[in-house]
Design a protein around this motif. Structure first.
Motif, PDB file in Angstrom:
ATOM      1  N   VAL A  48       0.834  -1.200   0.000  1.00  9.38           N
ATOM      2  CA  VAL A  48       0.000   0.000   0.000  1.00  9.38           C
ATOM      3  C   VAL A  48       0.869   1.250   0.000  1.00  9.38           C
ATOM      4  CG1 VAL A  48      -1.700   1.309   1.337  1.00  9.38           C
ATOM      5  CG2 VAL A  48      -1.865  -1.174   1.213  1.00  9.38           C
ATOM      6  N   ASP A  49       0.542   2.180  -0.883  1.00  9.47           N
ATOM      7  CA  ASP A  49       1.177   3.488  -0.867  1.00  9.47           C
ATOM      8  C   ASP A  49       0.360   4.352   0.089  1.00  9.47           C
ATOM      9  OD1 ASP A  49       2.217   6.015  -1.260  1.00  9.47           O
ATOM     10  OD2 ASP A  49       2.043   5.964  -3.439  1.00  9.47           O
ATOM     11  N   ILE A  50       0.845   4.537   1.302  1.00 10.34           N
ATOM     12  CA  ILE A  50       0.084   5.218   2.345  1.00 10.34           C
ATOM     13  C   ILE A  50      -0.212   6.664   1.970  1.00 10.34           C
ATOM     14  CG2 ILE A  50       0.122   5.984   4.747  1.00 10.34           C
ATOM     15  CD1 ILE A  50       1.552   3.370   5.411  1.00 10.34           C
ATOM     16  N   GLU A  51       0.741   7.337   1.364  1.00 13.07           N
ATOM     17  CA  GLU A  51       0.525   8.731   0.957  1.00 13.07           C
ATOM     18  C   GLU A  51      -0.664   8.825  -0.005  1.00 13.07           C
ATOM     19  OE1 GLU A  51       2.017  11.329   2.273  1.00 13.07           O
ATOM     20  OE2 GLU A  51       3.300  10.039   3.474  1.00 13.07           O
ATOM     21  N   GLU A  52      -0.707   7.930  -0.958  1.00 12.61           N
ATOM     22  CA  GLU A  52      -1.794   7.916  -1.935  1.00 12.61           C
ATOM     23  C   GLU A  52      -3.128   7.580  -1.252  1.00 12.61           C
ATOM     24  OE1 GLU A  52      -3.169   5.280  -5.778  1.00 12.61           O
ATOM     25  OE2 GLU A  52      -1.030   5.578  -5.430  1.00 12.61           O
ATOM     26  N   ALA A  53      -3.107   6.632  -0.344  1.00 15.47           N
ATOM     27  CA  ALA A  53      -4.328   6.246   0.365  1.00 15.47           C
ATOM     28  C   ALA A  53      -4.864   7.393   1.207  1.00 15.47           C
ATOM     29  CB  ALA A  53      -4.058   5.025   1.238  1.00 15.47           C
ATOM     30  N   VAL A  54      -3.976   8.145   1.842  1.00 14.49           N
ATOM     31  CA  VAL A  54      -4.395   9.286   2.658  1.00 14.49           C
ATOM     32  C   VAL A  54      -4.989  10.372   1.766  1.00 14.49           C
ATOM     33  CG1 VAL A  54      -3.556  11.155   4.133  1.00 14.49           C
ATOM     34  CG2 VAL A  54      -2.809   8.817   4.557  1.00 14.49           C
ATOM     35  N   GLU A  55      -4.376  10.617   0.623  1.00 15.73           N
ATOM     36  CA  GLU A  55      -4.898  11.612  -0.310  1.00 15.73           C
ATOM     37  C   GLU A  55      -6.282  11.222  -0.808  1.00 15.73           C
ATOM     38  OE1 GLU A  55      -2.114  12.303  -3.469  1.00 15.73           O
ATOM     39  OE2 GLU A  55      -0.531  12.905  -2.072  1.00 15.73           O
ATOM     40  N   GLN A  56      -6.473   9.955  -1.128  1.00 16.58           N
ATOM     41  CA  GLN A  56      -7.773   9.490  -1.601  1.00 16.58           C
ATOM     42  C   GLN A  56      -8.820   9.605  -0.506  1.00 16.58           C
ATOM     43  OE1 GLN A  56      -7.166   5.534  -3.090  1.00 16.58           O
ATOM     44  NE2 GLN A  56      -6.363   6.250  -5.046  1.00 16.58           N
ATOM     45  N   ALA A  57      -8.446   9.287   0.707  1.00 14.28           N
ATOM     46  CA  ALA A  57      -9.384   9.386   1.826  1.00 14.28           C
ATOM     47  C   ALA A  57      -9.768  10.834   2.078  1.00 14.28           C
ATOM     48  CB  ALA A  57      -8.771   8.772   3.079  1.00 14.28           C
ATOM     49  N   ALA A  58      -8.836  11.748   1.899  1.00 14.67           N
ATOM     50  CA  ALA A  58      -9.117  13.166   2.115  1.00 14.67           C
ATOM     51  C   ALA A  58     -10.016  13.715   1.015  1.00 14.67           C
ATOM     52  CB  ALA A  58      -7.809  13.956   2.161  1.00 14.67           C
ATOM     53  N   VAL A  60     -12.597  12.146  -0.319  1.00 13.97           N
ATOM     54  CA  VAL A  60     -13.967  11.668  -0.173  1.00 13.97           C
ATOM     55  C   VAL A  60     -14.740  12.656   0.688  1.00 13.97           C
ATOM     56  CG1 VAL A  60     -15.415   9.821   0.757  1.00 13.97           C
ATOM     57  CG2 VAL A  60     -13.292   9.270  -0.419  1.00 13.97           C
ATOM     58  N   PRO A  61     -15.906  13.122   0.208  1.00 13.65           N
ATOM     59  CA  PRO A  61     -16.704  14.064   0.999  1.00 13.65           C
ATOM     60  C   PRO A  61     -17.173  13.439   2.309  1.00 13.65           C
ATOM     61  CG  PRO A  61     -17.567  13.863  -1.242  1.00 13.65           C
ATOM     62  CD  PRO A  61     -16.506  12.828  -1.080  1.00 13.65           C
ATOM     63  N   ALA A  62     -17.515  14.271   3.274  1.00 10.50           N
ATOM     64  CA  ALA A  62     -18.006  13.789   4.562  1.00 10.50           C
ATOM     65  C   ALA A  62     -19.219  12.908   4.339  1.00 10.50           C
ATOM     66  CB  ALA A  62     -18.358  14.969   5.452  1.00 10.50           C
ATOM     67  N   GLY A  63     -19.339  11.867   5.139  1.00 10.86           N
ATOM     68  CA  GLY A  63     -20.454  10.952   4.992  1.00 10.86           C
ATOM     69  C   GLY A  63     -20.140   9.796   4.067  1.00 10.86           C
ATOM     70  N   GLY A  64     -18.980   9.823   3.414  1.00 11.80           N
ATOM     71  CA  GLY A  64     -18.559   8.723   2.570  1.00 11.80           C
ATOM     72  C   GLY A  64     -19.204   8.699   1.202  1.00 11.80           C
ATOM     73  N   ALA A  65     -20.015   9.686   0.874  1.00 14.59           N
ATOM     74  CA  ALA A  65     -20.648   9.707  -0.443  1.00 14.59           C
ATOM     75  C   ALA A  65     -19.606  10.016  -1.504  1.00 14.59           C
ATOM     76  CB  ALA A  65     -21.757  10.757  -0.489  1.00 14.59           C
ATOM     77  N   SER A  66     -19.750   9.390  -2.656  1.00 15.37           N
ATOM     78  CA  SER A  66     -18.784   9.653  -3.710  1.00 15.37           C
ATOM     79  C   SER A  66     -19.143  10.948  -4.420  1.00 15.37           C
ATOM     80  CB  SER A  66     -18.757   8.492  -4.704  1.00 15.37           C
ATOM     81  OG  SER A  66     -20.026   8.344  -5.291  1.00 15.37           O
ATOM     82  N   ALA A  67     -18.149  11.591  -4.940  1.00 14.77           N
ATOM     83  CA  ALA A  67     -18.353  12.861  -5.642  1.00 14.77           C
ATOM     84  C   ALA A  67     -19.034  12.599  -6.980  1.00 14.77           C
ATOM     85  CB  ALA A  67     -17.008  13.552  -5.864  1.00 14.77           C
ATOM     86  N   ALA A  68     -19.730  13.613  -7.495  1.00 12.85           N
ATOM     87  CA  ALA A  68     -20.394  13.483  -8.787  1.00 12.85           C
ATOM     88  C   ALA A  68     -19.331  13.328  -9.864  1.00 12.85           C
ATOM     89  CB  ALA A  68     -21.254  14.714  -9.056  1.00 12.85           C
ATOM     90  N   PRO A  69     -19.590  12.508 -10.875  1.00 10.86           N
ATOM     91  CA  PRO A  69     -18.608  12.326 -11.937  1.00 10.86           C
ATOM     92  C   PRO A  69     -18.371  13.630 -12.691  1.00 10.86           C
ATOM     93  CG  PRO A  69     -20.665  11.167 -12.441  1.00 10.86           C
ATOM     94  CD  PRO A  69     -20.792  11.730 -11.066  1.00 10.86           C
ATOM     95  N   ALA A  70     -17.167  13.789 -13.177  1.00 12.99           N
ATOM     96  CA  ALA A  70     -16.816  15.000 -13.923  1.00 12.99           C
ATOM     97  C   ALA A  70     -17.698  15.118 -15.146  1.00 12.99           C
ATOM     98  CB  ALA A  70     -15.345  14.954 -14.328  1.00 12.99           C
ATOM     99  N   GLY A  71     -18.197  16.343 -15.391  1.00 12.81           N
ATOM    100  CA  GLY A  71     -19.049  16.567 -16.541  1.00 12.81           C
ATOM    101  C   GLY A  71     -20.441  16.000 -16.358  1.00 12.81           C
TER     102      GLY A  71
END
Length: 108
Positions: A48-58, A60-71
């Motif tokens: 696991v690349d911890i730096e990448e995992a932390v960036e991905q976790a940061a 994610v919006p609060a509540g764990g909902a995924s962001a709307a797709p681009a466009g």
């Protein structure tokens, strides 16, 4: 959770995340160390690349909902959010209604 925090401390300080270092950090924090959990965490973090995992976790919006797709369709997203909010409000109303029924039965 302490085990993950210890791994993050080791990563942040540039130390290798291995059983010995993880155990040392946990001991220093006064945690009763379970060797099986230490081994499992070290094995899980091996590739696991911890730096990448932390960036991905940061990201994610609060509540764990995924962001709307681009466009994506903003109007559709707004409608979905409104529907979700309405459903939550209905559930809250149902919970409030159900909560008083039992009390009435207790006191006749």
């Amino acid at each position: 959770m302490e085990y993950v925090y210890a791994a993050l401390i080791l990563n942040e300080s540039g130390e290798e995340i291995n059983e010995e270092n993880l155990t040392d950090v946990l001991d220093a924090a006064g945690v009763d160390v379970e060797e099986s959990r230490v081994k499992a965490l070290v094995a899980a973090l091996e590739d696991v690349d911890i730096e990448e995992a932390v960036e991905q976790a940061a990201a994610v919006p609060a509540g764990g909902a995924s962001a709307a797709p681009a466009g994506g369709d903003d109007e559709g997203a707004d409608e979905a959010e409104e529907e979700e909010a309405a459903e939550e409000e209905e559930e809250d109303d149902e919970d409030e209604d159900a909560g008083g029924e039992g009390l009435g039965e207790l006191f006749g």
